[in-house]
Design a protein around this motif. Structure first.
Motif, short mmCIF file in Angstrom:
data_model
loop_
_atom_site.label_atom_id
_atom_site.label_comp_id
_atom_site.label_asym_id
_atom_site.label_seq_id
_atom_site.Cartn_x
_atom_site.Cartn_y
_atom_site.Cartn_z
N LEU A 56 1.12 12.08 -9.76
CA LEU A 56 0.56 13.26 -9.28
C LEU A 56 1.57 14.52 -9.47
O LEU A 56 1.29 15.38 -10.10
CB LEU A 56 -0.17 13.54 -7.85
N PHE A 57 2.67 14.09 -8.88
CA PHE A 57 3.66 15.28 -8.70
C PHE A 57 4.23 15.55 -10.34
O PHE A 57 4.09 16.74 -10.80
CB PHE A 57 5.18 14.83 -8.35
N GLU B 173 2.94 5.88 -2.90
CA GLU B 173 4.14 6.71 -3.50
C GLU B 173 4.19 6.73 -4.70
O GLU B 173 4.45 7.71 -5.31
CB GLU B 173 5.64 5.91 -3.02
N GLN B 174 3.88 5.65 -5.52
CA GLN B 174 3.94 5.62 -7.08
C GLN B 174 2.83 6.87 -7.49
O GLN B 174 2.93 7.50 -8.38
CB GLN B 174 3.51 4.37 -7.67
N GLN B 175 1.73 6.98 -6.82
CA GLN B 175 0.59 7.54 -7.38
C GLN B 175 1.01 9.11 -7.02
O GLN B 175 0.69 10.09 -7.58
CB GLN B 175 -0.86 7.40 -6.40
N ILE C 134 1.00 -1.07 0.08
CA ILE C 134 0.09 -0.18 -0.08
C ILE C 134 0.90 1.26 0.08
O ILE C 134 0.33 2.38 -0.72
CB ILE C 134 -0.96 0.09 1.45
N ALA C 135 1.81 1.16 1.03
CA ALA C 135 2.96 2.41 0.94
C ALA C 135 3.44 2.83 -0.60
O ALA C 135 3.67 3.93 -0.93
CB ALA C 135 3.82 2.08 1.94
N ILE C 136 3.93 1.66 -1.18
CA ILE C 136 4.48 1.59 -2.34
C ILE C 136 3.70 2.32 -3.50
O ILE C 136 3.75 2.95 -4.46
CB ILE C 136 5.19 0.13 -2.81
#
Length: 173
Positions: A18-19, A12-14, A7-9
């Motif tokens: 977004l960035f 982080e990818q999302q 979930i954390a990965i």
């Protein structure tokens, strides 16, 4: 534990996507703003030239009044607006208006050009060639350097000569 790591990965990818999307939006906005500023600046210079010409034509002693007018106007404008309004540049703006008196036509040609493009075209003597260079620089997204090279090599004139038939003298007695 493994599920939390996944979930954390994923988060982080999302966030990374977004960035990157936000950065892309900002860059596109900056490019559009820069292009719009350039177009507005060119139109402003055209209007400054128009106003100077109107003032000079209204004057009774055109020649001497005109040179004094430009010098005085530049001296008054520079402290407020900077060197973009020097006498030399005011002369360019005036010439720009005189050579391209149709506002709508100018506006359609310069939407993606810089003032440097326009200033370079001002040195072209033929009206037809000036318009051709402006239109093609805009359509072809020519850099100022490319425009300069095309003008210096008389690209328009060479293209025109290549289109003339061998018996061109008979067409223009």
């Amino acid at each position: 534990m493994e599920e939390n790591k996944n979930i954390a990965i994923k988060v982080e990818q999302q966030e990374k996507v977004l960035f990157q999307d936000v950065c892309s939006i900002i860059e596109q906005g900056r490019q559009q703003a820069y292009a719009n500023v350039g177009q507005i600046a060119i139109y402003t210079y055209w209007n400054v030239g128009r106003r100077i010409v109107e003032e000079e034509q209204g004057g009774q002693r055109r020649a001497s009044y005109g040179t004094k007018l430009m010098k005085n106007l530049a001296e008054d404008l520079i402290p407020i607006y900077g060197r973009s309004y020097s006498k030399r540049n005011l002369d360019y703006y005036k010439k720009f208006y005189l050579l391209f008196p149709e506002a709508e036509k100018v506006n359609t040609c310069v939407h993606n050009l810089e003032w440097s493009h326009v200033r370079r075209v001002l040195s072209v003597t033929s009206s037809e060639a000036r318009w051709w260079y402006l239109e093609n620089a805009s359509k072809g997204m020519w850099s100022v350097r490319e425009l300069d090279r095309n003008i210096s090599s008389q690209y328009f004139e060479r293209r025109l000569a290549a289109q003339l038939p061998a018996n061109a003298e008979e067409l223009h007695p």
